[in-house]
Design a protein around this motif. Structure first.
Motif, short mmCIF file in Angstrom:
data_model
loop_
_atom_site.label_atom_id
_atom_site.label_comp_id
_atom_site.label_asym_id
_atom_site.label_seq_id
_atom_site.Cartn_x
_atom_site.Cartn_y
_atom_site.Cartn_z
N CYS A 11 0.79 -1.37 0.03
CA CYS A 11 -0.09 0.07 -0.05
C CYS A 11 0.95 1.22 0.03
O CYS A 11 1.94 1.32 0.80
CB CYS A 11 -0.68 0.14 1.33
N HIS A 13 0.31 4.07 1.03
CA HIS A 13 0.05 5.02 2.18
C HIS A 13 0.45 4.28 3.50
O HIS A 13 1.06 5.22 4.18
CB HIS A 13 -1.49 5.26 2.28
N CYS A 14 0.24 3.16 3.83
CA CYS A 14 0.68 2.43 5.14
C CYS A 14 1.91 1.40 4.89
O CYS A 14 2.46 1.08 5.59
CB CYS A 14 -0.50 1.97 5.61
N LEU A 26 -6.92 -3.86 -2.08
CA LEU A 26 -7.27 -3.00 -0.64
C LEU A 26 -6.12 -3.54 0.09
O LEU A 26 -5.72 -4.58 -0.05
CB LEU A 26 -8.52 -3.36 -0.23
N CYS A 27 -5.77 -2.84 1.21
CA CYS A 27 -5.03 -3.13 2.38
C CYS A 27 -6.09 -3.34 3.61
O CYS A 27 -7.02 -3.18 3.58
CB CYS A 27 -4.05 -2.13 2.57
N HIS A 31 -7.38 1.06 2.99
CA HIS A 31 -7.19 1.79 1.70
C HIS A 31 -7.46 1.04 0.38
O HIS A 31 -7.28 -0.15 0.38
CB HIS A 31 -5.61 2.49 1.66
N THR A 32 -8.19 1.69 -0.41
CA THR A 32 -8.55 0.82 -1.67
C THR A 32 -8.18 1.54 -2.79
O THR A 32 -8.07 2.71 -3.04
CB THR A 32 -10.15 0.78 -1.64
N PHE A 33 -7.87 0.63 -3.84
CA PHE A 33 -7.55 1.05 -5.39
C PHE A 33 -8.34 0.67 -6.40
O PHE A 33 -8.11 -0.64 -6.22
CB PHE A 33 -5.95 1.20 -5.42
N PRO A 45 0.44 7.56 -4.58
CA PRO A 45 0.02 7.78 -3.02
C PRO A 45 -1.15 9.14 -2.96
O PRO A 45 -1.92 9.16 -2.10
CB PRO A 45 1.06 8.35 -2.39
N SER A 47 -3.83 11.66 -5.72
CA SER A 47 -4.71 11.45 -6.93
C SER A 47 -3.88 11.64 -8.16
O SER A 47 -4.38 11.31 -9.43
CB SER A 47 -5.97 12.55 -6.93
#
Length: 297
Positions: A11, A13-14, A26-27, A31-33, A45, A47
């Motif tokens: 991820c 982000h994290c 997803l994590c 957090h989803t993508f 990370p 937009s």
């Protein structure tokens, strides 16, 4: 396909592990993508990024030029370099290959074929690039990400990293490689495309790039091999147009300027390809901290 490499991704982000579930990555922290309909996932990370990468026209020109076989000696040299460094006694299982700035994914696909049942991540900041990478090989997962920043790849996840005329963040490449993993770099020499870059408006190769490459990688990597790849290509006007259109000169010349330049050249225009394929092994005592980055070849 993304499902073949999802366990290698992290991820942005994290930095946690990711999973794939019905068109979404997803994590554990939520957090989803979304997976694009073309099969790639954006792990930027934010937009967006200030870098846009190669255009759709540049990617199409590169794919057509490589499909025609003009750079086959280079693709063979990259595949051979990876094969020479693959040791299942120290890293059992299938090879796991990351290409940073993968473009069309054609070099990565060649390496995966040369390494048997290997699987690979093709990473690029260009949306047209990752769309093509997603369909380059059934064992390739395409990821939209910024190679200049943190790579969305788990620490120690990959056995090989490819950098073919692409940016190299030494600290991040060291982090994502297994101990003793191989970084294979293809960088142009001063003679690369010399007949073409001597024409007005063309971008020349930076003659100091070899020194900057060594300075950026030293301390984290040890160079164990260096193979010169030198050959001459006889290119018709269409091939010359695609070669110009797939490189940095495409940003500086209009289509009309390119057409005028190619129109005065011989039909079978001889162009020199001169590239060094170097292999660097990850040093266990390298320091992952900092931001030692060198621009691509």
């Amino acid at each position: 396909m993304l499902d073949s490499v999802i366990d290698l991704l992290a991820c942005p982000h994290c930095e946690g592990p990711l999973d794939l579930d019905v068109g979404t990555v997803l994590c554990d922290l939520g957090h989803t993508f979304d997976v694009a309909r073309q099969g790639y996932v954006s792990l930027l990370p934010g937009s967006s990024t200030k870098f846009t990468g190669d255009t759709a026209e540049m990617i199409a020109d590169r794919a057509a030029f490589l499909d025609a076989g003009h750079y086959d000696p280079l693709r063979s040299a990259v595949g051979a370099a990876c094969a020479r460094t693959w040791d299942t006694s120290t890293d059992p299982g299938a090879a796991r290959v990351l290409e940073v700035g993968a473009g069309t994914g054609q070099y990565l696909a060649r390496v995966l074929d040369d390494l048997g049942d290997a699987r690979g991540i093709g990473l690029d900041v260009s949306k047209p690039a990752v769309r093509r990478i997603a369909r380059s090989h059934p064992r390739v997962g395409a990821v939209l990400a910024d190679a200049w920043g943190g790579l969305p790849v788990t620490t120690g996840a990959v056995s090989h990293v490819l950098s073919i005329f692409a940016p190299r963040n030494a600290a991040e490449l060291h982090r994502v490689l297994v101990p003793g993993g191989a970084l294979v770099v293809a960088a142009p020499t001063g003679d690369h495309l010399r007949e073409l870059v001597s024409l007005p408006g063309m971008v020349r190769v930076d003659e100091h790039k070899p020194e900057r490459l060594s300075a950026a990688l030293s301390g984290r990597f040890e160079r164990v091999d260096r193979v010169p790849v030198h050959f001459t290509m006889a290119l018709d006007p269409g091939a010359v147009t695609r070669l110009v259109g797939m490189g940095p000169s495409a940003f500086h010349l209009t289509p009309q300027q390119r057409a005028e330049m190619v129109a005065v050249l011989p039909h079978d225009f001889e162009v020199t390809a001169s590239v060094t394929v170097s292999t660097w092994l990850r040093r266990d005592d390298g320091d992952d901290r900092g931001d030692a980055t060198v621009s691509g070849g």
